[in-house]
Design an enzyme around this catalytic site. Structure first.
Site: not given
Length: 713
Positions: A355, A357, A362, A443-444, A502, A509
Site C-alpha cells: 500500500d 509504495g 498520505g 481498509y483503514d 497484514h 533509524d
C-alpha cells in the site's frame, strides 16, 4: 450496443466517486482556492488551528515542502524534459529530498537551513524518473531513468482513468448488465496487479473489478464476482476481460454503517460521553508547525505522501545530566505494508498489495474526525502534497497530537511489611500520542506513536474498515457440504471473507546518543542444567550477549522457544556502572508470512521474511519495498539490501521491525470490521542511571476541577 457518451459516462461515474471518497484527493472537487495561489485546499474542522499555507515557510531542515516550494518545483519542471511542459509527463509523488544526516544533526535553531531540495517520482512515455530539484538554484540536479524495475506510486488520476477505460468497453458493460446491475449503480474499482511475469512485463496495467452501490454506500460488501477487466495504462485500452459467469450478488440489507441512516437497534445501555479536561491547557507545545515539545521529549513530526507520518530527531532529557537532551531516534515511519490475499484462483491471485509504495498512505488519509478519531484536547497538523500536475493540495487535520490518560499507572508500590507504615506511592501514566489514520481503499489503518515520560515509545497499528470479500452461491455453511471454499469462511449470505495477512514494516533509524557508534546486541536467555548435588534446582536461565557483526547476523525470526532480547546500544556511552546506553525493541503479538519465498508476492514483500532486521545506514534505503514499487520484481527490497552483509558493529545503523497478523474473517467483521491492533515498544535499557520518573509528582484532588458523578436513584 453503442459506446456510452461522455454525459452518460459522467452519470455512470457517480458510483465510482463513492470509492474516491475514501481517498484524499476527491475533496478537491468541492474545494476553494487560497488567496493568490493555485493551491487547492480541502475543507476540515477547527479552522482556527489551521496554518496559513499560502505563506508558510520551512523552519527546520526536515520540514515538509511548503505550498510555495511545491509551486516552485512545478515551475522548474515545466522547462524540464521529458514533457512536463507539454503534459506528457506526470508527477506521481513529490517530497522533501532530505539533507545529509550529518548536516541535520549539526543544525541548530537560528542557523541557516541546508539547501532545500525536492525528490519527484514521475512517469513519462512509460519511463520512470527519479528527479531531484534544487530549490535554491532553481534547477534539476538529477534525473535517473528506470533505476530499478517497477513504476512510481499510482495517482488518483490513474485510478479514474482505468475505470473510465473499462466503462467504455461495450463487452465489459454487457457483462455487467447481464447480471442485472444498472450501470448507474456500478462502482468500477481499479486494483493493483503485482508482478507475475509476461502479462505485466513492459507495460503498466490495472485490473478493474466491479461492485454495485445499489441501496448502500458499502459497495465492498456487494461484489460482482466473476468479472474483471485488465487495462493497459500506456495505451488506455482494455486488453483482457475475464467473465467466469453469474454469481449471486450479496444483498444490500445489513450493509449500512452510517450512524444517521441506520435503523438497527443496539441492545446495550448507553455509554455517557467521555472527555479529558485540562484546566491549565495542554502540556505540549508545537513550534513552527512541526516541532513538538512535551515533558522530557522533543521530536519533529510531519505528514508524508508515502509513509503517512514521520517522526524525526526524537530526543529525551535526562535529569541525571542536568536535563541534557539525548538522542534516541533520528527517524521512524511505516516503511511498507504487505497485504496478500489467500485465493490462487484467476480472479484473485494477483491481490497482494504494497500500500505505501503503490498508492501512498498520505493521499489516502482523510481529515480525522474530532471527538472520535481524536479527543477534544487534540491539536491538528495538515499535510501538503503535490497533484499529478504539480499543483499543491492541503490535506487538513491529517495528524493529531493529544495527551492520553486512561487510568494507567506509571509506577507504584505499597509497603505492607513495615509495621505502622502507611506507604502507598502511585503515579499516573500520562502519555503523548501522535496519530494518523489512512483509508487505503477498503481498509483503514490508524498509526499511533505514543511517548511516555519514562523514555518508552510505543508504536501501534490498528486496522478497521471493510473486508475485501468474494461472492458465492451459498447462503449457509450447511449448503456447502464438502465444497467449503478454500479462500475463506462464509461471513454473510453469499459473502466469503477471504483469508489474508497484514504486515507493516517500520524503518527505525535509532541513534542512541549519536548516529555513528551504535551496535545491535542479541541478548539470549540460555537454559543451563545444574550439576548434580550443587543445588536443589535442576535448571536455570543464563543471559549471554552477542554483538551482531554484519547485516546477516541481524536477520531475526522471533521464537517463543528460543527467547532473545534485542538491544541497540552505544558502546561509547557508558552508565556509571559501565553498561552501554541502549534501547531495546519489545515485540508485541505478531505473525509471520507463511508464503513460499519463491512465490511472486513474497518476492516483492520479502521484507516480511524476518521480523527484525538491522542494516547499515544508507539514505537511499528508506522504503522496504524499494523506490519504485508498482509492478516491481522485488529487486530493490530490504532483503536485497540486507543480503549485502555490510558491517554494522559500532556504526550508523537502522533497525527494521515487521509486525503482522493473519486475518481469518468471521461474522463480526461484517459489514465493518471492529478495530484490531498490534504494537511494539522501544524501551530504554541502561539508557538512564535509574528510573527517570521516580521524582514525578502524584496528582492530588486539589489539582483537578470539581467534577462529581450524579447520585444513583
Amino acid at each position: 450496443m453503442a459506446e456510452p457518451s461522455l454525459a452518460r459516462l459522467s452519470a455512470l461515474f457517480f458510483g465510482f466517486l463513492l470509492l474516491l471518497a475514501t481517498y484524499s484527493w476527491v475533496p478537491r472537487l468541492h474545494s476553494g482556492l487560497l488567496s493568490g495561489t493555485g493551491v487547492q485546499k480541502t475543507l476540515g474542522p477547527d479552522p482556527k488551528l489551521r496554518v496559513d499555507h499560502s505563506s508558510a515557510k520551512p523552519h527546520h531542515p526536515l520540514d515538509p515542502l511548503t505550498v510555495q516550494e511545491i509551486e516552485r518545483v512545478r515551475t522548474i519542471l515545466l522547462d524540464h524534459e521529458p514533457g512536463f511542459g507539454s503534459g506528457s509527463a506526470t508527477i506521481h509523488s513529490m517530497a522533501l529530498d532530505e539533507p545529509d544526516k550529518t548536516l541535520v544533526v549539526k543544525w541548530k535553531k537560528g542557523n541557516r537551513l541546508p539547501s532545500r531540495r525536492a525528490e519527484v517520482l514521475a512517469l513519462s512515455v512509460g519511463q520512470s524518473h527519479v528527479i531531484v530539484v534544487d530549490l535554491d538554484s532553481g534547477r534539476v540536479v538529477s534525473d535517473v531513468v528506470n533505476p530499478t524495475s517497477g513504476y512510481p506510486i499510482l495517482t488518483m488520476d490513474d485510478l479514474i482513468v482505468a475505470s473510465q477505460v473499462a466503462l467504455k468497453s461495450i463487452e465489459f458493460n454487457r457483462s455487467v448488465e447481464a447480471r442485472g446491475v444498472k450501470l448507474s449503480d456500478l462502482v468500477a474499482l481499479p486494483t493493483f496487479t503485482g508482478w507475475f511475469g509476461p502479462e505485466e512485463e513492459g507495460r503498466r496495467i490495472l485490473k478493474v473489478q466491479c461492485f454495485t452501490s445499489q441501496d448502500t454506500p458499502n459497495y465492498f460488501m456487494r461484489p460482482i464476482e466473476g468479472l474483471y477487466a485488465t487495462v493497459d495504462m500506456d495505451k488506455l485500452e482494455v486488453i483482457k476481460i475475464v467473465d467466469k459467469g453469474m454469481v449471486p450478488i450479496p444483498k444490500a440489507a445489513g450493509t449500512e454503517y452510517r450512524y444517521n441512516v441506520q435503523n438497527k437497534p443496539v441492545h446495550m445501555d448507553r455509554i455517557n460521553p467521555i472527555s479529558i479536561e485540562q484546566p491549565e491547557g495542554p502540556s505540549f507545545l508545537v513550534e513552527d508547525g512541526h516541532l513538538v515539545k512535551w515533558a522530557n521529549w522533543v521530536f519533529h513530526v510531519k505528514a508524508d505522501h508515502r509513509a503517512g507520518i514521520i517522526i524525526s530527531q526524537a530526543t529525551v532529557r535526562d535529569s541525571e545530566t542536568a536535563g541534557e537532551p539525548r538522542s534516541v531516534m533520528y527517524k521512524g515511519f511505516p516503511s511498507e505494508l504487505f497485504v496478500p490475499y489467500m485465493d490462487p484462483g484467476e480472479l484473485w491471485y494477483y491481490k497482494s498489495y504494497l500500500d505505501a509504495g503503490e498508492i501512498g498512505l498520505g493521499p489516502a488519509a482523510m481529515p480525522l474526525v474530532p471527538l472520535n478519531d481524536c479527543p477534544r484536547n487534540a491539536y491538528y497538523i495538515d499535510g501538503v502534497f503535490a497533484l499529478p500536475d504539480g499543483k499543491a493540495i492541503v490535506q487538513p487535520n491529517m495528524i493529531c497530537l493529544f495527551e492520553r490518560y486512561a487510568g494507567d499507572v506509571s509506577w507504584r508500590h505499597s509497603e505492607i511489611l513495615i509495621p505502622n507504615a502507611d506507604i502507598r506511592e502511585s503515579r499516573p501514566k500520562v502519555t503523548l500520542v501522535a496519530r494518523m489514520a489512512t483509508s487505503v481503499g477498503n481498509y483503514d489503518y490508524t498509526f499511533d506513536w505514543e511517548f511516555q515520560t519514562d523514555g518508552l515509545i510505543r508504536v501501534t497499528v490498528a486496522a478497521s474498515g471493510m473486508l475485501m470479500v468474494k461472492g458465492t452461491p451459498y447462503e449457509n455453511v450447511d449448503d456447502l457440504g464438502d465444497k467449503e471454499d478454500d479462500s475463506g469462511p462464509l461471513i454473510s449470505e453469499n459473502v466469503i471473507g477471504v483469508v489474508h495477512d497484514h504486515f507493516i514494516t517500520f524503518h527505525l533509524d535509532m541513534d542512541i546518543d549519536g548516529p555513528m557508534n551504535n551496535s545491535f546486541v542479541k541478548v539470549h536467555l540460555e537454559k543451563q542444567r545444574v550439576q548434580s548435588g550443587k543445588s536443589p534446582r535442576k535448571s536455570y536461565l543464563k543471559v549471554k550477549k552477542y554483538v551482531a557483526k554484519t547485516e546477516k547476523d541481524a536477520q531475526i525470526k522471533l521464537s517463543l522457544y528460543d527467547p532473545y532480547e534485542f538491544h541497540i546500544v552505544n558502546p561509547n556511552r557508558k552508565s556509571r556502572l559501565g553498561n552501554p546506553a541502549g534501547y531495546r525493541i519489545i515485540p508485541g503479538g505478531n505473525a509471520v508470512s507463511l508464503l513460499d519465498h519463491d512465490d511472486p508476492p513474497q518476492i516483492r514483500g520479502a521484507f516480511s521474511n524476518n521480523q527484525i532486521w538491522v542494516t547499515r545506514y544508507n539514505r537511499s534505503e528508506q522504503f522496504a519495498g524499494g523506490v519504485l514499487v508498482y509492478q516491481s520484481h522485488g529487486d530493490d527490497t530490504l532483503q536485497v539490501w540486507s543480503d549485502r552483509d555490510r558491517s554494522i558493529e559500532n556504526n550508523d545503523i537502522v533497525l527494521w521491525y515487521t509486525l503482522g497478523f493473519h486475518h481469518i474473517p468471521c461474522q463480526e467483521d461484517y459489514p465493518v470490521m471492529p478495530t484490531v491492533a498490534a504494537s511494539f515498544e522501544l524501551k530504554p535499557a541502561n539508557f538512564f542511571e535509574s528510573n527517570p520518573v521516580i521524582g514525578v509528582a502524584p496528582i492530588f484532588e486539589k489539582d483537578l476541577p470539581v467534577c462529581r458523578p450524579f447520585a444513583s436513584s
